[in-house]
Design a protein around this motif. Structure first.
Motif, PDB file in Angstrom:
ATOM      1  N   GLY A   1       1.308  -1.400  -0.089  1.00 44.04           N
ATOM      2  CA  GLY A   1      -0.278   0.131   0.162  1.00 44.04           C
ATOM      3  C   GLY A   1       0.921   1.450   0.151  1.00 44.04           C
ATOM      4  O   GLY A   1       2.024   1.094   0.734  1.00 44.04           O
ATOM      5  N   PRO A   2       0.402   2.477  -0.244  1.00 42.96           N
ATOM      6  CA  PRO A   2       1.283   3.613  -0.670  1.00 42.96           C
ATOM      7  C   PRO A   2       1.384   4.169   0.701  1.00 42.96           C
ATOM      8  O   PRO A   2       0.817   3.792   1.729  1.00 42.96           O
ATOM      9  CB  PRO A   2       0.804   4.649  -1.746  1.00 42.96           C
TER      10      PRO A   2
ATOM     11  N   TYR B   1       4.525   9.219  -5.928  1.00 41.48           N
ATOM     12  CA  TYR B   1       3.360   9.898  -6.291  1.00 41.48           C
ATOM     13  C   TYR B   1       3.201  11.791  -5.855  1.00 41.48           C
ATOM     14  O   TYR B   1       2.825  11.003  -4.761  1.00 41.48           O
ATOM     15  CB  TYR B   1       1.826   9.109  -6.164  1.00 41.48           C
TER      16      TYR B   1
ATOM     17  N   ASN C   1     -11.668  14.507   1.189  1.00 43.32           N
ATOM     18  CA  ASN C   1     -11.217  13.008   1.766  1.00 43.32           C
ATOM     19  C   ASN C   1     -10.129  11.835   0.590  1.00 43.32           C
ATOM     20  O   ASN C   1      -9.277  11.611   0.992  1.00 43.32           O
ATOM     21  CB  ASN C   1     -11.195  12.279   3.327  1.00 43.32           C
ATOM     22  N   GLN C   2     -10.587  12.053  -0.502  1.00 45.29           N
ATOM     23  CA  GLN C   2     -10.339  11.461  -1.507  1.00 45.29           C
ATOM     24  C   GLN C   2      -8.338  12.206  -2.000  1.00 45.29           C
ATOM     25  O   GLN C   2      -8.512  13.450  -2.240  1.00 45.29           O
ATOM     26  CB  GLN C   2     -11.537  10.694  -2.643  1.00 45.29           C
ATOM     27  N   PHE C   3      -7.958  11.110  -2.162  1.00 42.25           N
ATOM     28  CA  PHE C   3      -7.127  11.383  -3.272  1.00 42.25           C
ATOM     29  C   PHE C   3      -6.546  11.178  -4.256  1.00 42.25           C
ATOM     30  O   PHE C   3      -7.436   9.792  -4.392  1.00 42.25           O
ATOM     31  CB  PHE C   3      -5.412  10.777  -2.348  1.00 42.25           C
ATOM     32  N   TYR C   4      -6.392  11.633  -5.273  1.00 43.40           N
ATOM     33  CA  TYR C   4      -6.418  11.534  -6.814  1.00 43.40           C
ATOM     34  C   TYR C   4      -4.858  10.743  -7.100  1.00 43.40           C
ATOM     35  O   TYR C   4      -4.072  12.336  -7.097  1.00 43.40           O
ATOM     36  CB  TYR C   4      -7.235  12.578  -7.594  1.00 43.40           C
ATOM     37  N   PHE C   5      -4.331  10.070  -7.639  1.00 42.57           N
ATOM     38  CA  PHE C   5      -3.104  10.075  -7.708  1.00 42.57           C
ATOM     39  C   PHE C   5      -2.748  10.076  -9.466  1.00 42.57           C
ATOM     40  O   PHE C   5      -3.210   9.339 -10.048  1.00 42.57           O
ATOM     41  CB  PHE C   5      -3.103   8.966  -6.877  1.00 42.57           C
ATOM     42  N   GLY C   6      -1.882  10.467  -9.334  1.00 41.93           N
ATOM     43  CA  GLY C   6      -1.576  10.733 -11.263  1.00 41.93           C
ATOM     44  C   GLY C   6      -0.658   8.856 -11.496  1.00 41.93           C
ATOM     45  O   GLY C   6      -0.852   7.917 -11.011  1.00 41.93           O
TER      46      GLY C   6
ATOM     47  N   SER D   1     -11.228   4.752   3.435  1.00 41.99           N
ATOM     48  CA  SER D   1     -11.822   4.721   1.732  1.00 41.99           C
ATOM     49  C   SER D   1     -10.662   4.004   1.115  1.00 41.99           C
ATOM     50  O   SER D   1     -10.021   3.021   1.934  1.00 41.99           O
ATOM     51  CB  SER D   1     -10.231   6.808   1.680  1.00 41.99           C
TER      52      SER D   1
ATOM     53  N   TYR E   1      -9.454   2.374  -2.478  1.00 39.18           N
ATOM     54  CA  TYR E   1      -9.084   2.700  -4.063  1.00 39.18           C
ATOM     55  C   TYR E   1      -8.941   0.880  -4.580  1.00 39.18           C
ATOM     56  O   TYR E   1      -8.698   0.303  -3.830  1.00 39.18           O
ATOM     57  CB  TYR E   1      -7.837   3.185  -3.715  1.00 39.18           C
TER      58      TYR E   1
ATOM     59  N   GLN F   1      -6.259  -0.179  -8.211  1.00 33.15           N
ATOM     60  CA  GLN F   1      -5.200   0.282  -8.569  1.00 33.15           C
ATOM     61  C   GLN F   1      -5.095  -0.913  -9.416  1.00 33.15           C
ATOM     62  O   GLN F   1      -5.105  -2.249  -9.622  1.00 33.15           O
ATOM     63  CB  GLN F   1      -3.748   0.053  -8.046  1.00 33.15           C
TER      64      GLN F   1
ATOM     65  N   LEU G   1      -4.077   4.278  -9.660  1.00 32.82           N
ATOM     66  CA  LEU G   1      -4.893   4.090  -7.881  1.00 32.82           C
ATOM     67  C   LEU G   1      -6.053   5.053  -8.879  1.00 32.82           C
ATOM     68  O   LEU G   1      -5.963   6.038  -9.362  1.00 32.82           O
ATOM     69  CB  LEU G   1      -4.162   4.655  -7.050  1.00 32.82           C
TER      70      LEU G   1
ATOM     71  N   PHE H   1     -10.314   6.408  -6.837  1.00 27.65           N
ATOM     72  CA  PHE H   1     -10.141   6.318  -5.592  1.00 27.65           C
ATOM     73  C   PHE H   1     -12.133   5.590  -6.103  1.00 27.65           C
ATOM     74  O   PHE H   1     -12.535   6.640  -6.692  1.00 27.65           O
ATOM     75  CB  PHE H   1     -10.993   7.683  -5.150  1.00 27.65           C
TER      76      PHE H   1
ATOM     77  N   GLU I   1     -15.394   6.659   0.348  1.00 30.31           N
ATOM     78  CA  GLU I   1     -15.082   7.420   1.715  1.00 30.31           C
ATOM     79  C   GLU I   1     -15.891   7.107   2.203  1.00 30.31           C
ATOM     80  O   GLU I   1     -17.111   7.547   1.589  1.00 30.31           O
ATOM     81  CB  GLU I   1     -14.229   8.977   1.873  1.00 30.31           C
TER      82      GLU I   1
ATOM     83  N   LEU J   1      -5.492  -4.798  -7.734  1.00 33.06           N
ATOM     84  CA  LEU J   1      -4.864  -4.626  -6.011  1.00 33.06           C
ATOM     85  C   LEU J   1      -6.614  -3.550  -5.914  1.00 33.06           C
ATOM     86  O   LEU J   1      -6.014  -2.180  -6.144  1.00 33.06           O
ATOM     87  CB  LEU J   1      -3.898  -3.854  -5.978  1.00 33.06           C
TER      88      LEU J   1
ATOM     89  N   LEU K   1      -7.437  -0.935  -1.964  1.00 31.41           N
ATOM     90  CA  LEU K   1      -6.122  -1.126  -1.445  1.00 31.41           C
ATOM     91  C   LEU K   1      -7.474   0.138  -0.382  1.00 31.41           C
ATOM     92  O   LEU K   1      -8.304   0.668  -1.077  1.00 31.41           O
ATOM     93  CB  LEU K   1      -5.223   0.480  -2.139  1.00 31.41           C
TER      94      LEU K   1
END
Lengths: 110, 111
Positions: free
Chosen positions: A43-44, A87, A96-101, B33, B35, B37, B43, B45, B48, B88, B90
């Motif tokens: 996990g990140p 990232y 609260n969401q993260f948008y990963f590139g 939350s 996610y 992947q 990744l 979202f 949440e 995956l 998460l």
């Protein structure tokens, strides 16, 4: 949607500083810059975050330009265990969401 | 403190089946939350939950759903599995809005 641009991959010699750039030219005044890393199949992991001042913790330093359109994550003495995908994320704290590139794949070379 | 735990760690299902994944957040964390992947999409979202209520939702079809229990544990469910759901999954928990702590993930393979 991801609002950051990062190089796809980078190499760094073990023991040297790793400087990972990130472009976020459309960042808003209330958006923070976050850095996470993901070691293969895990996990990140949170590294650091900041708004406009430079930040430092036990893992890394975050340098944000004065116009906040770009930033650099610095790992001062890279080790082999720092090999991971890094990232750069911008987000507002109201959501609260993260948008990963797509991140930068950093390889630390012995 | 124990970290975020996810069960199961690996799962194999066939197309058309449904699956439920579980996430236990760090003690005291009320936000969970989820996610997805994949190699192609990275990744993404999903949604949440905070205090048993869905607070934010990503752009996924209704086949993906979740819930949160009073002890903050969360489950996500995927119905009518498709090959493209192989990923995956998460889970991340947070105490405040500063940082999220991720679990090790559940690797779902749909055959």
């Amino acid at each position: 949607d991801a609002k950051t641009t990062q190089p796809t991959s980078m190499d760094c010699a073990e023991g040297r500083a790793a400087n990972l750039p990130c472009n976020h030219s459309t960042i808003s005044g209330n958006e923070y810059v976050y850095w996470y890393r993901q070691i293969h199949s895990q996990g990140p992991q949170y590294i650091i975050h900041g708004l406009k001042n430079n930040e430092t913790n036990e893992m890394a330093s975050l340098i944000i330009t004065e116009d906040r359109k770009s930033s650099t994550l610095i790992l001062p003495h890279a080790t082999l265990r720092d090999t991971a995908v890094y990232y750069c994320i911008v987000r507002v704290l109201t959501g609260n969401q993260f948008y990963f590139g797509t991140g930068t794949s950093l390889t630390v070379i012995p | 403190k124990a970290g975020v735990t996810q069960t199961p760690r690996y799962l194999i299902k066939t197309r058309g089946q449904q699956v439920t994944l579980s996430c236990s957040p760090i003690s005291g964390h009320r936000s969970v939350s989820w996610y997805q992947q994949t190699p192609g999409q990275g990744l993404q979202f999903l949604f949440e939950y905070f205090s048993e209520t869905q607070r934010n939702k990503g752009n996924f079809p209704g086949r993906f759903s979740g819930r949160q229990f009073s002890n903050s544990r969360s489950e996500m469910n995927v119905s009518t599995l498709e090959l493209g759901d192989s990923a995956l999954y998460l889970c991340a928990s947070s105490l405040n809005k500063n940082e999220q702590f991720f679990g090790p993930g559940t690797r779902l393979t749909v055959l």
